[in-house]
Design a protein around this motif. Structure first.
Motif, PDB file in Angstrom:
ATOM      1  N   LYS A  61      45.850  26.440  18.080  1.00 37.05           N
ATOM      2  CA  LYS A  61      45.976  24.975  18.201  1.00 37.05           C
ATOM      3  C   LYS A  61      46.512  24.381  16.904  1.00 37.05           C
ATOM      4  O   LYS A  61      47.355  23.493  16.918  1.00 37.05           O
ATOM      5  N   ARG A  62      46.030  24.918  15.764  1.00 31.68           N
ATOM      6  CA  ARG A  62      46.511  24.420  14.465  1.00 31.68           C
ATOM      7  C   ARG A  62      47.997  24.736  14.291  1.00 31.68           C
ATOM      8  O   ARG A  62      48.767  23.920  13.809  1.00 31.68           O
ATOM      9  N   ALA A  63      48.405  25.962  14.713  1.00 34.09           N
ATOM     10  CA  ALA A  63      49.814  26.364  14.561  1.00 34.09           C
ATOM     11  C   ALA A  63      50.710  25.451  15.398  1.00 34.09           C
ATOM     12  O   ALA A  63      51.777  25.025  14.942  1.00 34.09           O
ATOM     13  N   VAL A  64      50.258  25.107  16.610  1.00 34.11           N
ATOM     14  CA  VAL A  64      51.058  24.220  17.474  1.00 34.11           C
ATOM     15  C   VAL A  64      51.118  22.829  16.843  1.00 34.11           C
ATOM     16  O   VAL A  64      52.196  22.207  16.771  1.00 34.11           O
ATOM     17  N   ALA A  65      49.971  22.363  16.350  1.00 32.53           N
ATOM     18  CA  ALA A  65      49.939  21.029  15.742  1.00 32.53           C
ATOM     19  C   ALA A  65      50.825  20.968  14.505  1.00 32.53           C
ATOM     20  O   ALA A  65      51.402  19.927  14.171  1.00 32.53           O
ATOM     21  N   GLY A  66      50.968  22.106  13.836  1.00 26.98           N
ATOM     22  CA  GLY A  66      51.748  22.141  12.584  1.00 26.98           C
ATOM     23  C   GLY A  66      53.240  22.284  12.817  1.00 26.98           C
ATOM     24  O   GLY A  66      54.012  22.360  11.852  1.00 26.98           O
ATOM     25  N   ARG A  67      53.657  22.359  14.069  1.00 22.99           N
ATOM     26  CA  ARG A  67      55.089  22.506  14.336  1.00 22.99           C
ATOM     27  C   ARG A  67      55.518  21.373  15.265  1.00 22.99           C
ATOM     28  O   ARG A  67      55.355  21.448  16.492  1.00 22.99           O
ATOM     29  N   PRO A  68      56.052  20.299  14.699  1.00 22.91           N
ATOM     30  CA  PRO A  68      56.388  19.127  15.507  1.00 22.91           C
ATOM     31  C   PRO A  68      57.289  19.495  16.677  1.00 22.91           C
ATOM     32  O   PRO A  68      58.191  20.315  16.544  1.00 22.91           O
ATOM     33  N   GLY A  69      56.993  18.900  17.852  1.00 26.28           N
ATOM     34  CA  GLY A  69      57.804  19.139  19.050  1.00 26.28           C
ATOM     35  C   GLY A  69      57.322  20.319  19.861  1.00 26.28           C
ATOM     36  O   GLY A  69      57.769  20.520  20.982  1.00 26.28           O
ATOM     37  N   SER A  70      56.400  21.110  19.299  1.00 28.14           N
ATOM     38  CA  SER A  70      55.939  22.276  20.044  1.00 28.14           C
ATOM     39  C   SER A  70      54.853  21.852  21.046  1.00 28.14           C
ATOM     40  O   SER A  70      54.328  20.734  20.974  1.00 28.14           O
ATOM     41  N   ARG A  71      54.511  22.772  21.936  1.00 27.38           N
ATOM     42  CA  ARG A  71      53.608  22.421  23.024  1.00 27.38           C
ATOM     43  C   ARG A  71      52.683  23.592  23.323  1.00 27.38           C
ATOM     44  O   ARG A  71      53.126  24.741  23.238  1.00 27.38           O
ATOM     45  N   LEU A  72      51.442  23.278  23.667  1.00 30.59           N
ATOM     46  CA  LEU A  72      50.478  24.331  24.014  1.00 30.59           C
ATOM     47  C   LEU A  72      50.171  24.263  25.506  1.00 30.59           C
ATOM     48  O   LEU A  72      49.852  23.190  26.023  1.00 30.59           O
ATOM     49  N   LEU A  73      50.271  25.388  26.203  1.00 23.72           N
ATOM     50  CA  LEU A  73      49.893  25.446  27.615  1.00 23.72           C
ATOM     51  C   LEU A  73      48.684  26.368  27.732  1.00 23.72           C
ATOM     52  O   LEU A  73      48.802  27.571  27.481  1.00 23.72           O
ATOM     53  N   ALA A  74      47.541  25.814  28.066  1.00 21.14           N
ATOM     54  CA  ALA A  74      46.339  26.636  28.252  1.00 21.14           C
ATOM     55  C   ALA A  74      46.365  27.154  29.691  1.00 21.14           C
ATOM     56  O   ALA A  74      45.815  26.529  30.606  1.00 21.14           O
ATOM     57  N   ALA A  75      47.047  28.268  29.886  1.00 22.18           N
ATOM     58  CA  ALA A  75      47.258  28.779  31.240  1.00 22.18           C
ATOM     59  C   ALA A  75      47.530  30.270  31.145  1.00 22.18           C
ATOM     60  O   ALA A  75      47.799  30.801  30.061  1.00 22.18           O
ATOM     61  N   SER A  76      47.491  30.920  32.310  1.00 20.14           N
ATOM     62  CA  SER A  76      47.844  32.339  32.289  1.00 20.14           C
ATOM     63  C   SER A  76      49.282  32.503  32.773  1.00 20.14           C
ATOM     64  O   SER A  76      49.820  31.666  33.509  1.00 20.14           O
ATOM     65  N   ALA A  77      49.879  33.610  32.343  1.00 23.21           N
ATOM     66  CA  ALA A  77      51.305  33.827  32.610  1.00 23.21           C
ATOM     67  C   ALA A  77      51.566  34.192  34.067  1.00 23.21           C
ATOM     68  O   ALA A  77      52.709  34.213  34.508  1.00 23.21           O
ATOM     69  N   GLU A  78      50.506  34.468  34.828  1.00 26.04           N
ATOM     70  CA  GLU A  78      50.690  34.722  36.261  1.00 26.04           C
ATOM     71  C   GLU A  78      51.008  33.421  36.997  1.00 26.04           C
ATOM     72  O   GLU A  78      51.470  33.431  38.124  1.00 26.04           O
ATOM     73  N   GLN A  79      50.709  32.293  36.361  1.00 22.87           N
ATOM     74  CA  GLN A  79      50.952  30.996  36.995  1.00 22.87           C
ATOM     75  C   GLN A  79      51.381  30.021  35.902  1.00 22.87           C
ATOM     76  O   GLN A  79      50.562  29.268  35.375  1.00 22.87           O
TER      77      GLN A  79
END
Ligand code: SAM
Length: 193
Positions: A61-79
């Motif tokens: 979460k910190r890495a995503v917050a530290g990279r403007p424009g990036s996005r975190l998807l809390a999901a599995s790759a099957e869906q």
């Protein structure tokens, strides 16, 4: 299975791969099973990093917050919760060993990548059937499945990639230096959707 021996250890090879494979990507880049977010440091500054991870850690979460424009998807790759043809590239790094259903994940990858988009991968795979290394992989699999993000060291990921319907699949199998190199071959390469 033709295996090429290299002098680098698996972690040195991993770093080289991240530098070269990720450094060449652009646009919207989906990182499946982003883990602690190691990819972020290797993507070009103007690439949009979309980190997908079923149970994101604070570090991710910190890495995503530290990279403007990036996005975190809390999901599995099957869906994957993204529109069809909505990303330019996908990063698959040491994750197809851990997902529940690799075929389904690759079908989802094909769905979300735009035509002519790219997938780059680095994965450890099953040792040749009948080898001592394969027997050891079988012995440790129950523990790695349970305690290492569901990782199954025996996966035949090269075959799974070959039958996933990508075009221009380039894949090589490596035996890295050191103890881990003897225990688990690594495949690396790229494909076009
Ligand atoms: C060995 S780690 C690799 C992390 C990162 N890609 C790297 O190269 O350092 C495997 C990751 O896959 C994630 N994972 C496991 N099952 C998954 C699934 N079904 N979909 C997406 N990610 C998954 C795990 O949570 C873990 O973060």
């Amino acid at each position: 299975m033709e295996i090429q021996r290299i002098d680098r250890t698996v972690s040195q090879e991993r770093e080289r791969w991240h530098r070269e494979a990720l450094g060449s990507l652009s646009g919207r880049v989906l990182d499946i099973g982003a883990g602690s977010g190691i990819s972020a440091a290797f993507l070009p500054g103007d690439a949009v990093w979309i980190a997908l991870e079923p149970a994101p850690s604070r570090r991710l979460k910190r890495a995503v917050a530290g990279r403007p424009g990036s996005r975190l998807l809390a999901a599995s790759a099957e869906q994957i919760p993204l529109e069809d043809a909505s990303v330019d590239a996908v990063v698959c790094s040491m994750v197809l060993c851990s997902v529940d259903d690799p075929q389904r994940v690759l079908a989802q990858v094909r769905r979300v990548v735009r035509p002519r988009g790219r997938i780059v991968f680095l994965e450890h795979v099953g040792a040749p059937p009948g080898s001592g290394a394969r027997r050891i992989q079988g012995l440790i699999a129950p523990a790695t499945r349970r305690f290492n993000s569901g990782c199954d060291p025996r996966r035949e990921t090269a075959s799974t990639l070959r039958s996933a319907g990508f075009s221009a699949l380039e894949l090589r199998t490596l035996r890295t230096a050191g103890l881990l190199g003897g225990l688990a071959p690594v495949i690396e390469g790229r494909a076009v959707v």
